[in-house]
Design an enzyme around this catalytic site. Sequence first.
Site, PDB file in Angstrom:
ATOM      1  N   HIS A 211       0.817  -1.228   0.000  1.00 19.13           N
ATOM      2  CA  HIS A 211       0.000   0.000   0.000  1.00 19.13           C
ATOM      3  C   HIS A 211       0.848   1.275   0.000  1.00 19.13           C
ATOM      4  O   HIS A 211       0.312   2.360  -0.222  1.00 19.13           O
ATOM      5  CB  HIS A 211      -0.924   0.038   1.225  1.00 19.13           C
ATOM      6  CG  HIS A 211      -1.976  -1.031   1.233  1.00 19.13           C
ATOM      7  ND1 HIS A 211      -2.845  -1.226   0.177  1.00 19.13           N
ATOM      8  CD2 HIS A 211      -2.301  -1.969   2.164  1.00 19.13           C
ATOM      9  CE1 HIS A 211      -3.652  -2.246   0.463  1.00 19.13           C
ATOM     10  NE2 HIS A 211      -3.341  -2.713   1.656  1.00 19.13           N
TER      11      HIS A 211
ATOM     12  N   ASP B 236      -2.751 -10.695  -2.315  1.00 15.49           N
ATOM     13  CA  ASP B 236      -3.327 -10.171  -1.072  1.00 15.49           C
ATOM     14  C   ASP B 236      -4.792  -9.809  -1.330  1.00 15.49           C
ATOM     15  O   ASP B 236      -5.160  -9.425  -2.434  1.00 15.49           O
ATOM     16  CB  ASP B 236      -2.534  -8.930  -0.648  1.00 15.49           C
ATOM     17  CG  ASP B 236      -2.888  -8.422   0.744  1.00 15.49           C
ATOM     18  OD1 ASP B 236      -2.132  -8.715   1.689  1.00 15.49           O
ATOM     19  OD2 ASP B 236      -3.929  -7.726   0.882  1.00 15.49           O
TER      20      ASP B 236
ATOM     21  N   HIS C 134      -6.330  -7.287  -0.427  1.00 14.10           N
ATOM     22  CA  HIS C 134      -6.446  -5.854  -0.717  1.00 14.10           C
ATOM     23  C   HIS C 134      -5.673  -5.509  -1.989  1.00 14.10           C
ATOM     24  O   HIS C 134      -4.621  -6.104  -2.261  1.00 14.10           O
ATOM     25  CB  HIS C 134      -5.886  -5.031   0.453  1.00 14.10           C
ATOM     26  CG  HIS C 134      -6.539  -5.324   1.768  1.00 14.10           C
ATOM     27  ND1 HIS C 134      -5.998  -6.198   2.691  1.00 14.10           N
ATOM     28  CD2 HIS C 134      -7.703  -4.867   2.305  1.00 14.10           C
ATOM     29  CE1 HIS C 134      -6.810  -6.274   3.752  1.00 14.10           C
ATOM     30  NE2 HIS C 134      -7.842  -5.480   3.546  1.00 14.10           N
TER      31      HIS C 134
ATOM     32  N   ASP D  65      -4.543 -12.757   3.567  1.00 10.40           N
ATOM     33  CA  ASP D  65      -5.798 -12.285   4.158  1.00 10.40           C
ATOM     34  C   ASP D  65      -7.021 -12.588   3.290  1.00 10.40           C
ATOM     35  O   ASP D  65      -8.135 -12.203   3.650  1.00 10.40           O
ATOM     36  CB  ASP D  65      -5.726 -10.793   4.526  1.00 10.40           C
ATOM     37  CG  ASP D  65      -4.978  -9.960   3.508  1.00 10.40           C
ATOM     38  OD1 ASP D  65      -4.667 -10.490   2.416  1.00 10.40           O
ATOM     39  OD2 ASP D  65      -4.707  -8.784   3.790  1.00 10.40           O
TER      40      ASP D  65
HETATM   41 ZN    ZN Z   1      -4.138  -7.147   2.763  1.00 10.63          ZN
END
Ligand code: ZN
Length: 311
Positions: free
Chosen positions: A128, A165, A167, A248
Amino acid sequence: MTTLLVSHNDCLYHDTTPAHPESPDRLRAVLRALEDEQFQYLARDDAPLATDEQILRAHPAGHIQWIGASVDRAAQEDHVFLDADTVVSPGSFLAARRAAGAVCHAVGSVALGEASNAFCAVRPPGHHAEQTKPMGFCLFNNIVVGALEAREKYGLERVAVVDFDVHHGNGTQAMFERDPKLFFASTHQSPLYPGTGAANERGVGNILNVPLAPGGDGAALEAALRDAVVPALEAFEPDLIMISAGFDGHKGDPLANLNYETEDFGIATELLCEAAQRLCQGRVVSTLEGGYNLGDLAASAAAHVAALMRY
Ligand SMILES: [Zn+2]
């Protein structure tokens, strides 16, 4: 040839406040799982500290100084928040330099043929982090620092990052999207933090986003990789495949709503390793991103590393 595990105890001393999901116990759980007898033939290296020269390929000097100054302030205040959920403690600067340094070291080992592939068990995560903005638990974008090390130091001109991931890896995409010699593919839940990663975000034709609806399972991940990501890798012809390995998407994860099983991470890893064998002499460097249910994280990372060891 061997699979290399790169980590460092300094990554345990990035303290994020007691209730924070991105905890030192995550790394402890992963490392404990990798002590199992099936991992006895892993090569194991301590991560070096990333140098300024390495980090500066991805982030400007002001970003490094901001992180450093915040960590210095944390010596007085214990914790300094950089945004609502990204926090540093006195140990964070060393941890972040070890995390980025681990990926650079793994890239070197694989580029030089000392290891066939590598996994970096590190924190803080990186995907991120944007060029000038720490966010989403991430300080430096470890995988981008590693990708640019591959290119600048080892002449691996074309680098592909695959991010599974849950995200979207907004930071990696933002730093790759104008460079046609870099390729980024992401499978992630949508809608979900950070809100980017729509299928129509294509960069200069070098970005591939495969958003998955909440409730998607391992079959959805496998289909995305087999039908979209691997063909795109074949078209891109990478010299190195890197993996932003976030766990995740597991059905037990508290931060998201995909339903991958532990073994799905092994299947995903095999698909990417098989592509790497066809395309880039098997060169794969993976680094830990998210994963917040400690037991599922540990088991999933173990399935990932066990798959790497089969190549
Ligand atoms: Zn994540």
